[in-house]
Design a protein around this motif. Structure first.
Motif, PDB file in Angstrom:
ATOM      1  N   GLY A  97     -36.844  27.626 126.293  1.00 29.13           N
ATOM      2  CA  GLY A  97     -35.770  27.691 125.202  1.00 29.13           C
ATOM      3  C   GLY A  97     -36.128  28.750 124.577  1.00 29.13           C
ATOM      4  N   LEU A  98     -37.444  29.250 124.243  1.00 26.38           N
ATOM      5  CA  LEU A  98     -37.702  30.425 123.383  1.00 26.38           C
ATOM      6  C   LEU A  98     -37.057  31.731 123.980  1.00 26.38           C
ATOM      7  CD1 LEU A  98     -41.510  29.713 122.324  1.00 26.38           C
ATOM      8  CD2 LEU A  98     -39.416  29.527 120.810  1.00 26.38           C
ATOM      9  N   SER A 101     -33.597  31.844 123.472  1.00 26.54           N
ATOM     10  CA  SER A 101     -33.226  32.258 122.165  1.00 26.54           C
ATOM     11  C   SER A 101     -33.306  33.722 121.879  1.00 26.54           C
ATOM     12  CB  SER A 101     -34.076  31.332 121.278  1.00 26.54           C
ATOM     13  OG  SER A 101     -33.826  31.898 119.907  1.00 26.54           O
ATOM     14  N   GLY A 104     -30.463  35.786 123.062  1.00 24.96           N
ATOM     15  CA  GLY A 104     -29.292  35.301 122.129  1.00 24.96           C
ATOM     16  C   GLY A 104     -28.407  34.213 122.769  1.00 24.96           C
ATOM     17  N   ASP A 105     -28.906  33.515 123.757  1.00 20.99           N
ATOM     18  CA  ASP A 105     -28.058  32.337 124.397  1.00 20.99           C
ATOM     19  C   ASP A 105     -28.366  31.106 123.587  1.00 20.99           C
ATOM     20  OD1 ASP A 105     -26.854  30.529 125.950  1.00 20.99           O
ATOM     21  OD2 ASP A 105     -27.583  31.049 127.655  1.00 20.99           O
ATOM     22  N   ASP A 106     -27.847  30.770 122.368  1.00 18.50           N
ATOM     23  CA  ASP A 106     -28.135  29.878 121.764  1.00 18.50           C
ATOM     24  C   ASP A 106     -27.796  28.570 122.043  1.00 18.50           C
ATOM     25  OD1 ASP A 106     -28.957  31.353 119.670  1.00 18.50           O
ATOM     26  OD2 ASP A 106     -27.449  31.241 118.346  1.00 18.50           O
ATOM     27  N   ALA A 109     -30.638  27.900 124.800  1.00 19.96           N
ATOM     28  CA  ALA A 109     -31.951  27.447 123.959  1.00 19.96           C
ATOM     29  C   ALA A 109     -31.891  26.038 123.150  1.00 19.96           C
ATOM     30  CB  ALA A 109     -31.955  28.440 122.670  1.00 19.96           C
ATOM     31  N   ARG A 110     -30.625  25.692 122.506  1.00 22.01           N
ATOM     32  CA  ARG A 110     -30.695  24.447 121.925  1.00 22.01           C
ATOM     33  C   ARG A 110     -30.640  23.443 123.200  1.00 22.01           C
ATOM     34  NH1 ARG A 110     -26.068  22.178 117.626  1.00 22.01           N
ATOM     35  NH2 ARG A 110     -26.586  19.950 117.749  1.00 22.01           N
ATOM     36  N   MET A 113     -34.508  23.210 124.188  1.00 18.99           N
ATOM     37  CA  MET A 113     -35.140  22.523 122.991  1.00 18.99           C
ATOM     38  C   MET A 113     -34.867  20.967 122.852  1.00 18.99           C
ATOM     39  SD  MET A 113     -37.435  24.883 122.105  1.00 18.99           S
ATOM     40  CE  MET A 113     -37.849  26.446 121.639  1.00 18.99           C
ATOM     41  N   TRP A 129     -38.194  24.909 115.466  1.00 18.37           N
ATOM     42  CA  TRP A 129     -37.074  25.737 115.829  1.00 18.37           C
ATOM     43  C   TRP A 129     -35.824  24.931 115.754  1.00 18.37           C
ATOM     44  CZ3 TRP A 129     -33.012  25.646 119.224  1.00 18.37           C
ATOM     45  CH2 TRP A 129     -32.389  26.852 119.580  1.00 18.37           C
ATOM     46  N   HIS A 133     -32.737  26.342 113.834  1.00 16.91           N
ATOM     47  CA  HIS A 133     -31.322  26.431 114.410  1.00 16.91           C
ATOM     48  C   HIS A 133     -30.108  25.799 113.743  1.00 16.91           C
ATOM     49  CE1 HIS A 133     -28.650  27.104 117.550  1.00 16.91           C
ATOM     50  NE2 HIS A 133     -28.492  25.755 117.495  1.00 16.91           N
ATOM     51  N   ARG A 137     -26.890  27.439 111.779  1.00 22.32           N
ATOM     52  CA  ARG A 137     -25.585  26.926 112.463  1.00 22.32           C
ATOM     53  C   ARG A 137     -25.016  26.183 111.548  1.00 22.32           C
ATOM     54  NH1 ARG A 137     -23.876  29.832 116.863  1.00 22.32           N
ATOM     55  NH2 ARG A 137     -22.765  27.840 117.549  1.00 22.32           N
TER      56      ARG A 137
END
Length: 414
Positions: A97-98, A101, A104-106, A109-110, A113, A129, A133, A137
């Motif tokens: 996930g890090l 992130s 830039g692939d949110d 990553a979300r 996570m 995180w 996040h 957002r």
């Protein structure tokens, strides 16, 4: 089958059992050694074949930390290997996930996570995180769901996280999310009001928020948070606003009460400080609400003083208006051979100026009426009605009862 034949048949089974036992012992020793070194010396644990998933994860995490959060090719390879080696572990998914992130692939990553959090709810890096996040957002409700776990996992971050929650009050959407979260009575609700009331958050904003919320389920917690916010408002001299909020905290049947002060006949009416009587005891004396069936009021405040220096036994904050004022009450002595005295006093809340002083009963007998006239000066919007014990020439105790308290200053409840 003879005994000799049975013995020959049992021998292979026993040999197989010995071989299995040796194999299990070796596996146990290997896992013990691997478990010992994976956290302390992950590079050494990599010598095991196959390498343990925790060792791969720890090496990847150490590499990311050393690179100030950058995730290079080698770290990504370690993460991939650790995910294959420990497919049910949260740690490699967190590192993936890090990495997402950092790319830039949110969305990815979300998702990663969230998987890591579900696998290990105590993964603090994941919780922080997700909190960050969701705030960035604008998903405030999701962010507030992470507040409790984040504070419990790292207690030292409580003030910082609660400050972040308070900052959301400046955004209408954030304020709505905070209200919705606090309305569920989370375990951090009391901390939020207690900490923020004492650290500079606008007390009027806290009063408005608390007034809109359902009462906390725990009565002690509800009283504590109300007192903290009311105290902050009073300290900044928002007396009228504090009183309006205080009225909203009362049971509906009590909100129409017009008597000043509140609970003048000491029935023990509900309501937090400071617009209600303080009670309790200390080294100097005590104040307790007691039944008085022989009095028309049927209740009284029993005050006892046995201290060596003057002390406030009970008090209440009361709204006031400039101009002529009158304090009246009924009092009687309930203890023999009094030493010292108890005095009713009125002080301006803004500057502690003494406005009135009235010594009370020091001899036995029926209950008596006491009254004193005084003037409330300009810009004195609230007064403190106090009962103070004063020592005598020798050590002893004075004990009295007070009831029927009336304070008229030309100000009716807001």
């Amino acid at each position: 089958m003879t005994t000799q034949m049975a013995a020959r048949g049992f021998r292979p089974v026993r040999m197989l059992a010995v071989v299995c036992a040796i194999g299990l012992a070796w596996l146990a020793a290997r896992q013990a050694a691997l478990g010992h070194w994976q956290a302390r010396e992950p590079a050494l644990a990599m010598a095991f074949a196959p390498a343990g998933g925790a060792a791969l994860t720890n090496l990847a995490q150490a590499r990311i930390v050393a690179a100030a959060g950058a995730v290079d090719t080698e770290a990504r390879e370690l993460i991939a290997r650790s995910m294959r080696s420990a497919p049910g572990s949260a740690a490699p998914v967190m590192l993936a996930g890090l990495a997402a992130s950092a790319d830039g692939d949110d969305a990815r990553a979300r998702a990663l996570m969230t998987i890591a959090r579900n696998r290990d709810p105590r993964a603090d890096i994941v919780r922080y995180w997700l909190l960050d996040h969701h705030i960035r957002r604008g998903d405030y409700r999701a962010a507030l769901a992470e507040v409790g776990p984040a504070m419990r996992l790292r207690p030292g971050t409580r003030e910082l996280i609660l400050a972040l929650v308070a900052a959301l009050l400046a955004d209408p959407r954030g304020a709505d999310a905070v209200h919705a979260a606090l309305a569920t009575d989370p375990d951090w609700r009391g901390d939020f009001f207690a900490v923020r009331a004492g650290t500079g958050t606008d007390p009027l904003a806290l009063l408005a928020l608390l007034s809109r919320l359902p009462r906390a389920r725990n009565p002690i917690a509800a009283d504590t948070e109300q007192r903290a916010v009311l105290r902050a408002a009073v300290e900044q001299r928002h007396y009228a606003a504090a009183y309006r909020a205080w009225r909203s905290f009362l049971p509906a049947v009590r909100r129409r009460a017009s008597a000043m002060p509140y609970d003048p006949n000491f029935e023990g009416l509900p309501g937090p400080l400071p617009f209600n009587w303080t009670t309790g005891d200390n080294a100097a004396g005590e104040a307790s609400i007691t039944p008085a069936p022989d009095l028309p009021e049927a209740g009284a405040m029993t005050l006892a003083f046995h201290g060596a220096t003057p002390a406030v036994l009970t008090e209440q904050l009361v709204l006031a208006a400039p101009g002529p004022a009158t304090l009246s009450l009924r009092s009687r002595m309930t203890g023999a051979d009094p030493v010292g005295r108890i005095v009713a006093r009125v002080r301006c809340a803004q500057n502690d100026m003494l406005l009135a002083e009235m010594p009370l009963a020091t001899v036995g007998g029926p209950i008596q009426l006491y009254a004193a006239s005084f003037a409330v000066p300009p810009r004195c919007d609230a007064v403190r009605l106090q009962f103070v014990g004063e020592p005598g020439e020798r050590f002893g105790e004075v004990r009295i009862q007070v009831t029927g308290v009336d304070l008229r200053t030309g100000r009716s409840p807001a």
